[in-house]
Design a protein around this motif. Structure first.
Motif, short mmCIF file in Angstrom:
data_model
loop_
_atom_site.label_atom_id
_atom_site.label_comp_id
_atom_site.label_asym_id
_atom_site.label_seq_id
_atom_site.Cartn_x
_atom_site.Cartn_y
_atom_site.Cartn_z
N ALA A 139 -7.11 19.39 -31.01
CA ALA A 139 -5.84 18.76 -31.39
C ALA A 139 -5.54 17.60 -30.44
N PHE A 140 -5.75 17.86 -29.15
CA PHE A 140 -5.52 16.81 -28.16
C PHE A 140 -6.44 15.62 -28.42
N ALA A 141 -7.72 15.91 -28.68
CA ALA A 141 -8.69 14.83 -28.94
C ALA A 141 -8.18 13.92 -30.05
N ARG A 142 -7.67 14.54 -31.09
CA ARG A 142 -7.19 13.72 -32.23
C ARG A 142 -5.96 12.91 -31.85
N ILE A 143 -5.07 13.52 -31.09
CA ILE A 143 -3.82 12.84 -30.74
C ILE A 143 -4.10 11.63 -29.84
N THR A 144 -5.12 11.73 -28.98
CA THR A 144 -5.36 10.62 -28.03
C THR A 144 -5.49 9.28 -28.74
N HIS A 145 -6.07 9.31 -29.94
CA HIS A 145 -6.34 8.02 -30.61
C HIS A 145 -5.05 7.28 -30.99
N LEU A 146 -3.94 8.01 -31.11
CA LEU A 146 -2.68 7.33 -31.39
C LEU A 146 -2.25 6.45 -30.23
N PHE A 147 -2.75 6.77 -29.05
CA PHE A 147 -2.30 6.05 -27.86
C PHE A 147 -3.34 5.06 -27.35
N ASP A 148 -4.37 4.90 -28.14
CA ASP A 148 -5.43 3.95 -27.77
C ASP A 148 -5.07 2.58 -28.32
N ASP A 149 -5.14 1.57 -27.48
CA ASP A 149 -4.78 0.23 -27.97
C ASP A 149 -5.97 -0.50 -28.57
N GLY A 150 -7.06 0.21 -28.78
CA GLY A 150 -8.17 -0.38 -29.53
C GLY A 150 -8.97 -1.39 -28.74
N ASP A 151 -9.96 -1.93 -29.40
CA ASP A 151 -10.82 -2.92 -28.77
C ASP A 151 -10.23 -4.30 -29.03
N ASP A 152 -10.47 -5.20 -28.12
CA ASP A 152 -9.89 -6.54 -28.18
C ASP A 152 -10.85 -7.49 -28.90
N ILE A 153 -10.65 -7.63 -30.20
CA ILE A 153 -11.53 -8.55 -30.93
C ILE A 153 -10.76 -9.15 -32.10
N ALA A 154 -10.88 -10.44 -32.21
CA ALA A 154 -10.14 -11.15 -33.26
C ALA A 154 -10.68 -10.80 -34.64
N GLU A 155 -9.83 -10.92 -35.64
CA GLU A 155 -10.24 -10.60 -37.02
C GLU A 155 -10.90 -11.81 -37.65
N ALA A 156 -12.08 -12.10 -37.15
CA ALA A 156 -12.73 -13.32 -37.64
C ALA A 156 -14.15 -13.36 -37.09
N ILE A 157 -14.86 -14.35 -37.53
CA ILE A 157 -16.18 -14.62 -36.97
C ILE A 157 -16.03 -15.83 -36.07
N HIS A 158 -16.33 -15.65 -34.80
CA HIS A 158 -16.11 -16.73 -33.84
C HIS A 158 -17.08 -17.88 -34.14
N PRO A 159 -16.58 -19.10 -34.05
CA PRO A 159 -17.44 -20.24 -34.42
C PRO A 159 -18.68 -20.40 -33.55
N THR A 160 -18.69 -19.78 -32.37
CA THR A 160 -19.87 -19.93 -31.52
C THR A 160 -20.97 -18.92 -31.86
N ALA A 161 -20.70 -17.97 -32.75
CA ALA A 161 -21.75 -17.03 -33.13
C ALA A 161 -22.85 -17.80 -33.85
N VAL A 162 -24.09 -17.49 -33.49
CA VAL A 162 -25.24 -18.17 -34.11
C VAL A 162 -25.85 -17.19 -35.12
N ILE A 163 -25.64 -17.49 -36.37
CA ILE A 163 -26.01 -16.55 -37.43
C ILE A 163 -27.10 -17.18 -38.28
N ASP A 164 -28.23 -16.50 -38.35
CA ASP A 164 -29.34 -17.03 -39.13
C ASP A 164 -28.94 -17.14 -40.61
N VAL A 165 -29.46 -18.14 -41.27
CA VAL A 165 -29.08 -18.36 -42.68
C VAL A 165 -29.49 -17.19 -43.57
N SER A 166 -30.50 -16.45 -43.15
CA SER A 166 -30.96 -15.33 -43.98
C SER A 166 -30.16 -14.05 -43.73
N ALA A 167 -29.27 -14.05 -42.76
CA ALA A 167 -28.49 -12.84 -42.46
C ALA A 167 -27.38 -12.66 -43.49
#
Lengths: 336, 336, 336
Positions: free
Chosen positions: A80-108
């Motif tokens: 029960a504690f394990a499940r509750i902890t996630h309510l207090f987790d502020d998550g990972d810091d990542i924008a909702e997007a694909i950053h323009p510096t990512a190098v993505i192969d055309v076939s991906a």
């Protein structure tokens, strides 16, 4: 705003105390401050309950009467504690997007809702499925597949032919799909064997920081579903780890060994290559497994730690053990 | 230009020989060439003194008469040598600027004189204090704090909630602040426990290449001041390591263990979780600590290395040890 | 299109069966499908030959008569197989160019035909010789030299003064040339010793994922030609490893130890500092070497793994070993 009543409802738990008690964080029984939720899952810590300053404690029905504050009651307080902890987790810091510096192969191929952080590399024919989060500086090599809702923390390498199921979480510095260690000795030097297999990781696996999982020589290295690997583990090529097995930090598993389901491998243990370990085996910390194990149970190697003078005189006798056993047998015969 | 006289003055050492002797580098007693400075700190290497080609040797007063060349005299030649080495270090290669490719969150605060190399990521609410040097490819995640004059070599990850004191030096590939390994088993599968704590590192700590220090589950993982970690060490969540403790490479310390001050942990040793190790404990290389230690001193586990035939016959007796002890006791009783 | 006949010619092997048999991949004896080539090098797997579905098997002349399909015949089938595998390797994914995002110091020298992937950093006075492939996210620090036709997979750090010979292959996450762990204890705290040496790696070496090789304190850390290091190995400063020695995963070798040529170091073994290990020594998995070894042969430490109840009662006697030996000697004397 998280109240006692709201938590009880969300997690289907009984509770005692003021339903409007507000919980704004998590603490340990010993050090929680008012406003925090703590848990009591191990009777060893029961003595801390009376003096806790937590506002709410998650505990079993048996402990509820001794609780000095509000409580949430569960047959399995730790879960029960394990499940509750996630309510207090502020998550990972990542924008909702694909950053323009990512190098993505055309076939991906990149799915819907995928987030990709700065400076990531996504290689030839790689797939990143819907909802996956690839933090900055990850390298996803050729023919890799990142399943739905996977999370790769910063600086993960999937080198080549790595297939991740859904919801796999991989920590910083992990390397999956590097060449297995395959070499043949010939006329005084080593000849490298090309590593033509891949790595397949099931759903809901977690892989720790700086852990390495090599790709197979011919067939694949496999982690089945819900395998949990801590940090700095080395998994050799063509190893197979069964579902729900958990492996503590710094374990080394050599090539082609197969480990069953629901095993627990203790920290810094070693398992040599080409073995079969059956389901539900527990290996002690720093133990070395040198033969296959066909019965569930707990296995250990090594000697107890001793103060050095005591260790020295006893360890010196280790090399006389066989002679001692022979002398003893001879004495017993004389005696008879 | 460094002369014997200048070094003697800077480090408050006595000297013998031509004060204008020029020193242009550091060498070992055995292999130094003219112009180099060597040291003699261990009488084991005393025989090398007579034939050294070094121009200057740092040594104790007792050894000065045997020195064939100029010398610097110290009560603690090794310490004096340690200090002198830094004069000959050409430093880390990093420009005095913030590289334009660094991706710095708008909420991050960057101090004066900070250097940040190419492709670094500085996350949400991160702080990099005055004079810190962040080499290329470092990732400093949300809510991290890099203290004054810290140096992060290339490719260090501070994942989340990592607080570094002043003058901390972290080597390439190290990962601080990744999720601790917290899982609860429930109805046949693992449930992850969110890791809500952080990592706190004191002043003057050094952390080796590819070492990992997980962040705490609820409270923080802590390294006190002047803790020295070598490479490839794994520190589990909520571990606390006391000030001035040094840990050799490949050590694994499991969660919630507390280690005292002035301890020395030998290479590839293991310490299981939830233990207390008092101050001034020395753990032997590759020893496994399975219980708390309350007395300073040196502790060891394991057996001596033997040629395989000898090992095999003695190791085979290990599993008969209890039976042997019982037989022996029986014989002794018969004897009495 | 690879036919049996073509392979026989390229590798100077005899063959049996239809020379036009087409081979389109590699499989294991047990799981190969038609069109694939398998190998039989170990008589332990001989029983799998009769039922293999492979189209071609590489094997010894002695096994050829039992082969149900076409075969390639070699005195050393494993070596022949090793060579053949490379025909089926699709290579590393890197463009034939220098990516525009690579940050290359003006003082660096880049040879002909060099490929450099995205986001690499090439530092002051670094050299990358002809034909080298530097995958994305590699950091090559000051005064490093990458020899001809080396391959650095993604995310390799050469921190400082690392000199690679020709055709060295280094896997993701490896760190060469970080500071050795040199500290001097003085008046209650640690003083760092600047690490003024470098790392020298011979020709044809391979270095595994997340392996670390520290640079020397005064002189260099050295890997001679054809040294093969698996993943997560730690090589301390000033270690020297002889030519053709292979080291399995997770081995820790402490500072200034010298290892001979043609040694095999088993997985997760440890070797303490300042030792000399002669040529052709084999060290068992997870064994700890605590003294120099002057005779070729195999060496092992540790105890066999046992079921925990059995382990517990025997391990408890380990600390009585010296007393047992004394009792036994006393009994023997009484007997005489």
């Amino acid at each position: 705003m998280r109240t006692l009543k709201a938590l009880a409802e969300v997690f289907s738990l009984d509770f005692r105390g003021d339903p409007d008690t507000v919980i704004d964080g998590i603490g340990t029984l010993a050090n929680a401050v008012p406003g925090q939720l703590a848990f009591l899952a191990n009777s060893k810590y029961g003595a801390q309950l009376a003096s806790t300053r937590a506002s709410v404690v998650v505990l079993s029905a048996a402990d509820a009467d001794n609780c000095p504050c509000a409580c949430l009651i569960s047959d399995n307080p730790y879960t029960a504690f394990a499940r509750i902890t996630h309510l207090f987790d502020d998550g990972d810091d990542i924008a909702e997007a694909i950053h323009p510096t990512a190098v993505i192969d055309v076939s991906a191929r990149i799915g819907n809702g995928v987030r990709i952080g700065p400076y990531c590399l996504i290689g030839r024919n790689a797939v990143v499925a819907d909802g996956a989060q690839i933090h900055g500086h990850c390298v996803i090599g050729p023919d890799c597949h990142v399943g739905e809702n996977c999370v790769l923390l910063p600086r993960v390498s999937l080198v080549k032919r790595v297939h991740l199921g859904q919801r796999v979480r991989i920590h910083s510095g992990a390397v999956l799909g590097a060449d297995g260690f395959g070499i043949a000795f010939h006329e005084g030097q080593w000849i490298k064997i090309a590593q033509l297999g891949g790595v397949r990781v099931g759903d809901d696996c977690e892989i720790g920081a700086n852990t390495t999982v090599d790709r197979g020589a011919i067939e694949d290295t496999v982690l089945e579903n819900d395998v949990r690997l801590d940090n700095q583990i080395q998994i050799g090529h063509n190893v197979r780890i069964g579902a729900h097995t958990a492996v503590a930090g710094c374990v080394a598993i050599a090539g082609s060994t197969r480990i069953g389901r629901y095993c627990l491998i203790g920290g810094a243990a070693g398992i040599i290559g080409h073995l079969d370990i059956c389901d539900k085996v527990v290996i002690g910390a720093m133990s070395l497994v040198t033969h296959s194990i066909r019965e569930p149970g707990e296995y250990v190697s090594g000697t107890p730690i001793l103060a050095k003078p005591e260790w020295r005189k006893n360890a010196a006798r280790f090399k006389q053990l066989d002679a001692m056993a022979r002398s003893l047998n001879a004495l017993k015969k004389t005696q008879e």
